[in-house]
Design a protein around this motif. Structure first.
Motif, mmCIF file in Angstrom:
data_model
loop_
_atom_site.group_PDB
_atom_site.id
_atom_site.type_symbol
_atom_site.label_atom_id
_atom_site.label_comp_id
_atom_site.label_asym_id
_atom_site.label_seq_id
_atom_site.Cartn_x
_atom_site.Cartn_y
_atom_site.Cartn_z
ATOM 1 N N GLY A 71 0.652 -1.297 -0.054
ATOM 2 C CA GLY A 71 -0.279 0.038 0.094
ATOM 3 C C GLY A 71 0.749 1.240 0.010
ATOM 4 O O GLY A 71 0.380 2.388 0.267
ATOM 5 N N SER A 115 -1.269 -7.049 -1.517
ATOM 6 C CA SER A 115 -2.347 -6.905 -2.328
ATOM 7 C C SER A 115 -2.135 -6.463 -3.678
ATOM 8 O O SER A 115 -1.041 -5.700 -3.872
ATOM 9 C CB SER A 115 -3.370 -5.916 -1.579
ATOM 10 N N TYR A 117 -3.982 -4.103 -4.968
ATOM 11 C CA TYR A 117 -4.725 -2.985 -5.346
ATOM 12 C C TYR A 117 -4.227 -1.731 -6.287
ATOM 13 O O TYR A 117 -4.792 -1.214 -7.053
ATOM 14 C CB TYR A 117 -4.760 -2.330 -3.823
ATOM 15 N N GLY A 149 -7.469 -7.378 -4.592
ATOM 16 C CA GLY A 149 -7.147 -5.931 -4.399
ATOM 17 C C GLY A 149 -7.570 -5.026 -5.557
ATOM 18 O O GLY A 149 -7.803 -3.839 -5.495
ATOM 19 N N ALA A 152 -11.028 -4.146 -5.828
ATOM 20 C CA ALA A 152 -11.415 -3.277 -4.979
ATOM 21 C C ALA A 152 -10.951 -1.717 -5.451
ATOM 22 O O ALA A 152 -11.704 -0.944 -5.276
ATOM 23 C CB ALA A 152 -10.687 -3.193 -3.562
ATOM 24 N N ALA A 153 -9.855 -1.565 -6.295
ATOM 25 C CA ALA A 153 -9.430 -0.291 -6.479
ATOM 26 C C ALA A 153 -10.478 0.141 -7.743
ATOM 27 O O ALA A 153 -10.365 1.418 -7.910
ATOM 28 C CB ALA A 153 -8.087 -0.608 -7.016
ATOM 29 N N ALA A 159 -12.197 -1.653 0.250
ATOM 30 C CA ALA A 159 -10.804 -2.240 0.275
ATOM 31 C C ALA A 159 -10.662 -3.097 1.519
ATOM 32 O O ALA A 159 -9.716 -3.863 1.748
ATOM 33 C CB ALA A 159 -10.081 -0.778 0.414
ATOM 34 N N ALA A 163 -8.817 -5.944 0.120
ATOM 35 C CA ALA A 163 -7.524 -5.358 -0.283
ATOM 36 C C ALA A 163 -6.449 -5.316 1.102
ATOM 37 O O ALA A 163 -5.569 -4.599 1.227
ATOM 38 C CB ALA A 163 -7.451 -3.858 -0.750
#
Length: 390
Positions: A71, A115, A117, A149, A152-153, A159, A163
């Motif tokens: 992240g 993840s 993401y 992930g 989710a983005a 998230a 994520a």
């Protein structure tokens, strides 16, 4: 003699470009009159974008910011090319720029919490750039989340649910992917290609968790837990996702069983949920860089990678180069950091020779300490064997 030098990266030590330059340096020591053409390659993993950008002066590099597997913000890029695939704007992106194992320190490698993401952020950037065709290079990932992930983005779910890494998927609620159909609609008019060297399914003994999670820091017990978590993820998907039907059987298609679904820790599966179609990563690169026209003019091809082993025989750069060169009736040799494939197996690819930089533990240590020097020295010895002008 015209020599085409077309290696993959030597993972952990040299990029494909650095490897090609080291090989050329060594070759010139023994055969200074040979004509050398350098064409670094990739199979979709780290270096995918650099290779394409170097070979496509008609492309435009767009800088972007994404997140790494934990992240944290990291720089990334897209390569935009106009007029490809029936005149459409194509965006190339490299998933390893967001989900790559190389972005993590050794003590951070834990597929339970990493993840994809950031890959979703790159896909969103490609859509905002007006891409009508998106090619995603897969490989070298440090994740095992089935692409959750990434979804989710893009807005398929929260998230918090999707994520937090592969292990958290075990606790998904049935409604965790309530926005998936809306995300699919965003990609409905986009040709989405999943460029990978891996043909593994998502689950099972040949799947993402069993085969690749240990390479990313998972213990045997964690790999089993990740397998169960991905199984729960597919259950939630099946409750949400309207599957297309197999034309032969009439039954719903099981995307988790599709070849390539297990690529990049299951990121291939997530992309297939959005309508993605798997293609060979190396074949996509060879096409994009115009390899066929160059190899037909060469007298010899020199390719290579860090470790030439059983995985090299299926979908890797060496196999793709050997096949393309065989079709052009151009002999190919491999210079690898280490060679784990026997002569008979190498010959099945159409290779005319394999050469290792390091064959003993002491030589392996020297190659890691001085990768450019040792690779150049080995290339010089190979040139002494192959160049008739010497």
């Amino acid at each position: 003699m015209h020599v085409l030098i077309a290696p993959d990266c030597f993972t952990g030590t040299l990029t494909a470009t650095q490897a090609a330059e080291a090989m050329a340096e060594g070759w010139r020591r023994s055969a200074p009159d040979d004509l050398l053409t350098l064409m670094p390659l990739s199979d979709g993993g780290p270096g995918f974008l650099d290779v394409l950008a170097g070979a496509r002066p008609d492309g435009t590099t767009v800088l972007a910011t994404t997140t790494d597997p934990l992240g944290r913000e990291v720089p990334a890029a897209l390569l935009l090319v106009e007029g490809e695939g029936d005149g459409r704007r194509t965006a190339y992106l490299e998933s390893a720029q967001a989900a790559g194992l190389h972005l993590l320190a050794a003590d951070e490698r834990n597929p339970a919490v990493t993840s994809t993401y950031g890959v979703g952020l790159l896909l969103d950037a490609a859509l905002r750039e007006g891409a009508e065709r998106i090619v995603v290079g897969l490989g070298g990932s440090g994740t095992n989340d089935g692409g959750a992930g990434m979804l989710a983005a893009l807005g398929a779910g929260s998230a918090h649910d999707l994520a937090r890494g592969g292990l958290a998927l075990a606790d998904l609620s049935d409604a965790a992917l309530k926005g998936l159909e809306d995300v699919k609609d965003r990609f409905a008019a986009v040709e989405l290609l999943v460029a990978t060297d891996v043909d593994s399914p998502l689950l099972g003994l040949q799947g993402a968790s069993a085969v690749f999670a240990p390479q990313k820091g998972a213990s045997p017990a964690l790999a089993q837990s990740l397998e169960a978590a991905l199984g729960r993820f597919t259950e939630v998907v099946q409750r949400t996702h309207q599957s297309s039907r197999d034309l032969l059987t009439g039954r719903p298609r099981r995307l988790d069983k599709e070849p390539g679904a297990g690529a990049a820790g299951g990121l291939g599966y997530g992309l297939m949920l959005l309508g993605g179609r798997r293609v060979s990563g190396v074949e996509e690169v060879l096409r994009a860089v115009g390899f066929s026209s160059v190899v037909s003019a060469a007298d010899l091809v020199v390719t290579g990678e860090g470790k030439f082993d059983w995985q090299s025989l299926r979908g890797k750069v060496v196999a793709g180069v050997a096949q393309a060169a065989l079709e052009a009736a151009t002999p190919t040799v491999v210079i690898a950091g280490q060679t784990m494939v026997g002569r008979r197996e190498a010959m099945t690819l159409g290779l005319s020779g394999t050469y290792a930089v390091a064959e003993t533990p002491e030589q392996v240590e020297a190659a890691i300490t001085d990768p450019v020097g040792t690779l150049a020295a080995r290339a010089a010895r190979v040139a002494a064997t192959w160049s008739p002008g010497r």
